[in-house]
Scaffold this active site. Structure first.
Site, PDB file in Angstrom:
ATOM      1  N   ARG A  88     -41.854  64.900 -34.415  1.00  0.00           N
ATOM      2  CA  ARG A  88     -41.592  65.402 -35.191  1.00  0.00           C
ATOM      3  C   ARG A  88     -42.258  64.640 -36.824  1.00  0.00           C
ATOM      4  O   ARG A  88     -42.358  65.636 -37.454  1.00  0.00           O
ATOM      5  CB  ARG A  88     -40.378  64.388 -35.153  1.00  0.00           C
ATOM      6  CG  ARG A  88     -39.105  65.254 -36.540  1.00  0.00           C
ATOM      7  CD  ARG A  88     -37.950  64.340 -35.920  1.00  0.00           C
ATOM      8  NE  ARG A  88     -37.523  64.991 -35.042  1.00  0.00           N
ATOM      9  CZ  ARG A  88     -36.264  64.599 -33.800  1.00  0.00           C
ATOM     10  NH1 ARG A  88     -35.722  62.963 -33.874  1.00  0.00           N
ATOM     11  NH2 ARG A  88     -35.886  65.244 -33.127  1.00  0.00           N
ATOM     12  N   TYR A  89     -42.836  63.561 -36.246  1.00  0.00           N
ATOM     13  CA  TYR A  89     -43.648  62.996 -38.258  1.00  0.00           C
ATOM     14  C   TYR A  89     -45.425  62.951 -36.586  1.00  0.00           C
ATOM     15  O   TYR A  89     -45.491  62.954 -35.846  1.00  0.00           O
ATOM     16  CB  TYR A  89     -43.976  61.515 -37.980  1.00  0.00           C
ATOM     17  CG  TYR A  89     -42.030  61.683 -37.936  1.00  0.00           C
ATOM     18  CD1 TYR A  89     -41.325  61.837 -38.954  1.00  0.00           C
ATOM     19  CD2 TYR A  89     -40.288  61.208 -37.539  1.00  0.00           C
ATOM     20  CE1 TYR A  89     -39.626  61.291 -39.684  1.00  0.00           C
ATOM     21  CE2 TYR A  89     -39.762  60.781 -37.477  1.00  0.00           C
ATOM     22  CZ  TYR A  89     -39.256  61.132 -39.481  1.00  0.00           C
ATOM     23  OH  TYR A  89     -38.092  60.943 -39.230  1.00  0.00           O
ATOM     24  N   ARG A  92     -46.433  59.398 -35.638  1.00  0.00           N
ATOM     25  CA  ARG A  92     -46.093  59.017 -33.902  1.00  0.00           C
ATOM     26  C   ARG A  92     -45.467  59.941 -33.379  1.00  0.00           C
ATOM     27  O   ARG A  92     -44.782  60.949 -34.452  1.00  0.00           O
ATOM     28  CB  ARG A  92     -45.000  57.605 -34.571  1.00  0.00           C
ATOM     29  CG  ARG A  92     -44.182  58.095 -35.304  1.00  0.00           C
ATOM     30  CD  ARG A  92     -44.014  57.509 -36.190  1.00  0.00           C
ATOM     31  NE  ARG A  92     -42.235  57.703 -37.488  1.00  0.00           N
ATOM     32  CZ  ARG A  92     -42.337  58.011 -38.698  1.00  0.00           C
ATOM     33  NH1 ARG A  92     -43.546  58.418 -38.933  1.00  0.00           N
ATOM     34  NH2 ARG A  92     -41.418  58.300 -39.701  1.00  0.00           N
ATOM     35  N   CYS A 101     -30.862  55.727 -17.230  1.00  0.00           N
ATOM     36  CA  CYS A 101     -30.453  54.258 -17.980  1.00  0.00           C
ATOM     37  C   CYS A 101     -30.468  53.165 -17.078  1.00  0.00           C
ATOM     38  O   CYS A 101     -29.749  53.914 -16.002  1.00  0.00           O
ATOM     39  CB  CYS A 101     -30.090  54.731 -19.330  1.00  0.00           C
ATOM     40  SG  CYS A 101     -30.580  55.539 -20.466  1.00  0.00           S
ATOM     41  N   CYS A 108     -23.353  57.758 -25.946  1.00  0.00           N
ATOM     42  CA  CYS A 108     -25.033  58.144 -26.530  1.00  0.00           C
ATOM     43  C   CYS A 108     -25.314  59.434 -27.007  1.00  0.00           C
ATOM     44  O   CYS A 108     -24.609  60.442 -26.781  1.00  0.00           O
ATOM     45  CB  CYS A 108     -25.888  57.688 -24.556  1.00  0.00           C
ATOM     46  SG  CYS A 108     -27.366  58.647 -24.626  1.00  0.00           S
ATOM     47  N   ASP A 270     -24.495  60.133 -34.380  1.00  0.00           N
ATOM     48  CA  ASP A 270     -25.388  61.385 -34.405  1.00  0.00           C
ATOM     49  C   ASP A 270     -24.107  62.128 -33.605  1.00  0.00           C
ATOM     50  O   ASP A 270     -22.902  61.266 -32.946  1.00  0.00           O
ATOM     51  CB  ASP A 270     -26.392  61.035 -32.968  1.00  0.00           C
ATOM     52  CG  ASP A 270     -27.261  60.552 -33.889  1.00  0.00           C
ATOM     53  OD1 ASP A 270     -28.071  60.485 -34.881  1.00  0.00           O
ATOM     54  OD2 ASP A 270     -28.157  59.782 -32.854  1.00  0.00           O
ATOM     55  N   LYS A 314     -35.367  61.189 -39.825  1.00  0.00           N
ATOM     56  CA  LYS A 314     -34.299  60.201 -39.977  1.00  0.00           C
ATOM     57  C   LYS A 314     -34.511  59.859 -41.964  1.00  0.00           C
ATOM     58  O   LYS A 314     -35.954  60.499 -42.184  1.00  0.00           O
ATOM     59  CB  LYS A 314     -34.268  59.064 -39.541  1.00  0.00           C
ATOM     60  CG  LYS A 314     -34.827  58.901 -38.110  1.00  0.00           C
ATOM     61  CD  LYS A 314     -34.657  57.480 -37.180  1.00  0.00           C
ATOM     62  CE  LYS A 314     -34.527  57.690 -35.957  1.00  0.00           C
ATOM     63  NZ  LYS A 314     -35.877  58.327 -35.363  1.00  0.00           N
TER      64      LYS A 314
HETATM   65  C1  LIG Z   1     -36.465  58.243 -34.743  1.00  0.00           C
HETATM   66  C2  LIG Z   1     -37.797  59.124 -34.798  1.00  0.00           C
HETATM   67  C3  LIG Z   1     -39.039  57.890 -34.670  1.00  0.00           C
HETATM   68  C4  LIG Z   1     -39.572  56.593 -34.951  1.00  0.00           C
HETATM   69  O1  LIG Z   1     -39.302  56.585 -35.991  1.00  0.00           O
HETATM   70  P1  LIG Z   1     -39.090  55.614 -36.872  1.00  0.00           P
HETATM   71  O2  LIG Z   1     -38.656  55.896 -38.389  1.00  0.00           O
HETATM   72  O3  LIG Z   1     -40.940  55.097 -37.127  1.00  0.00           O
HETATM   73  O4  LIG Z   1     -38.584  54.349 -36.422  1.00  0.00           O
HETATM   74  C5  LIG Z   1     -40.408  59.119 -33.739  1.00  0.00           C
HETATM   75  N1  LIG Z   1     -40.264  60.304 -33.670  1.00  0.00           N
HETATM   76  C6  LIG Z   1     -39.449  61.220 -33.570  1.00  0.00           C
HETATM   77  C7  LIG Z   1     -39.043  62.178 -32.816  1.00  0.00           C
HETATM   78  C8  LIG Z   1     -38.049  60.176 -33.678  1.00  0.00           C
HETATM   79  O5  LIG Z   1     -37.083  61.162 -33.485  1.00  0.00           O
HETATM   80  S1  SF4 Z   2     -27.816  54.627 -26.194  1.00  0.00           S
HETATM   81 FE1  SF4 Z   2     -28.090  56.531 -24.482  1.00  0.00          FE
HETATM   82  S2  SF4 Z   2     -30.499  56.612 -24.282  1.00  0.00           S
HETATM   83 FE2  SF4 Z   2     -30.120  54.048 -24.447  1.00  0.00          FE
HETATM   84  S3  SF4 Z   2     -29.261  52.843 -23.334  1.00  0.00           S
HETATM   85 FE3  SF4 Z   2     -27.648  53.511 -23.928  1.00  0.00          FE
HETATM   86  S4  SF4 Z   2     -27.302  56.138 -22.344  1.00  0.00           S
HETATM   87 FE4  SF4 Z   2     -29.403  55.303 -22.336  1.00  0.00          FE
END
Ligand SMILES: *Cc1c(COP(=O)(O)O)cnc(C)c1O
Ligand code: SF4
Length: 344
Positions: A88-89, A92, A101, A108, A270, A314
């Protein structure tokens, strides 16, 4: 002792009455349920109004969905160029090696994607995901998430860390996990050792929502990670009825810092299906976060964030402290709520 994987396991363990179990049967068919033996013991004697119990034990309220809730609330699917990667970015990516999990949190954000059927990437799929990272030199940080990556064997984790350490453009491996709080005994020396590799900085973000989660076992697991040279970040979800009050947030963030975990994000929940009973309004979240300024030090302050539905990433969600009131003059609020004039 075996992990618990169903409502009948919870009933058999004495964590729910048979009637309460019946009332969540359909909920549990849709959203996975699991508890580790550690949490089974920790939750013993607690009930639905307890901040730990309510995070893990299903409730009939999950049957209620609202029109704005979505299957993929943060748009992961839209941003996935190859299986297991979300990009997305530019700098990263998320690497999601599995969708299972150790526990299934009732709020979640990936609840429609995680579950016991959420098998790990095959070796070929993992190779393709790693090749994607290798081929994209803008990727500096690899966020390994899931599901919970610490469910993988040390051998598979070592494979990921080693592969990333051979990519000169990748500087940081960041693991996101609930395991330190859900199954602290799993954080062994062998597992920790597998997470580091030469030339790579390994960080971990641990998901913890309430100070009561910081039991002696959890604190010891966090200490093992820090003492192995892995800096820890805290990820917390703002949860109605669980941590949505100033005292709970203060105790949590102090507890994290006391255990050498830097509070990183406080997530506004979310729009995951069947989670509206956990969601405060943004205005309520903003007021709580504003109030924290006067209560705890800067080290204890996370960034309050909202993941924009649809895959837009975010965004900081806190209310502004400074407002321009024309001609280069600003109204600046201090932690007591008093405003001051600033020109500059
Ligand atoms: C949250 C997220 C990240 C990490 O974002 P940071 O703001 O650096 O913690 C990277 N990629 C995706 C797709 C995300 O949703
Ligand atoms: S929030 Fe969702 S992905 Fe994270 S540990 Fe809990 S169940 Fe697993």
């Amino acid at each position: 002792m075996k992990p618990l994987h169903s409502v009948s396991d919870l009933v058999a363990a004495g964590l729910m009455t048979p009637d309460a179990g019946k009332a969540v049967e359909t909920v549990a068919e849709r959203y996975a349920v699991a508890l580790t033996p550690y949490l089974r013991d920790t939750l013993a004697g607690r009930g639905a109004d307890d901040p730990l119990y309510a995070q893990y034990v299903p409730s009939p309220q999950e049957a209620h969905t609202t029109p704005e809730e979505r299957e993929d609330p943060i748009g992961d699917v839209a941003r996935s160029p190859v299986k297991g990667i979300v990009h997305r970015y530019p700098d990263r990516v998320l690497l999601k090696p599995l969708h299972a999990c150790a526990v299934y949190c009732r709020f979640c954000f990936r609840r429609e994607m995680v579950g016991p059927g959420g098998e790990a990437l095959s070796n070929e799929e993992m190779d393709a995901a790693l090749a994607y990272i290798r081929d994209h030199e803008a990727i500096w940080e690899v966020v390994v998430t899931g599901g919970d990556p610490l469910l993988l064997s040390p051998r598979r984790l070592r494979g990921i860390a080693q592969a990333l350490s051979t990519m000169p453009h990748v500087g940081v491996l960041r693991l996101h996990s609930r395991i330190p709080a859900a199954d602290p005994g799993r954080v062994t020396g062998e597992l920790i050792e597998a997470l580091t590799a030469p030339g790579l900085a390994t960080w971990m973000a641990v998901h913890i929502n309430h100070a009561d989660e910081l039991t002696p076992e959890v604190r010891a697991a966090l200490a093992r990670l820090v003492e192995a040279g892995i800096p820890l970040l805290g990820q917390t979800v703002l949860l109605k009825g669980i941590n949505d009050n100033p005292a709970a947030l203060e105790a949590l963030f102090r507890g994290l810092v006391r255990n050498r975990v830097k509070p990183y994000y406080l997530h506004h929940p979310d729009l995951a299906a069947g989670t509206s009973h956990f969601r405060n309004s943004l205005a309520e979240g903003q007021a709580l976060v504003k109030g924290l300024r006067g209560r705890v030090s800067g080290v204890c302050q996370p960034t309050y964030v909202l993941d924009i539905p649809g895959g837009h990433g975010k965004t900081p969600a806190a209310a502004a402290w400074i407002a321009e009131d024309g001609e280069g003059t600003y109204r600046v609020e201090d932690f007591t709520g008093t405003t001051h004039r600033y020109r500059g």
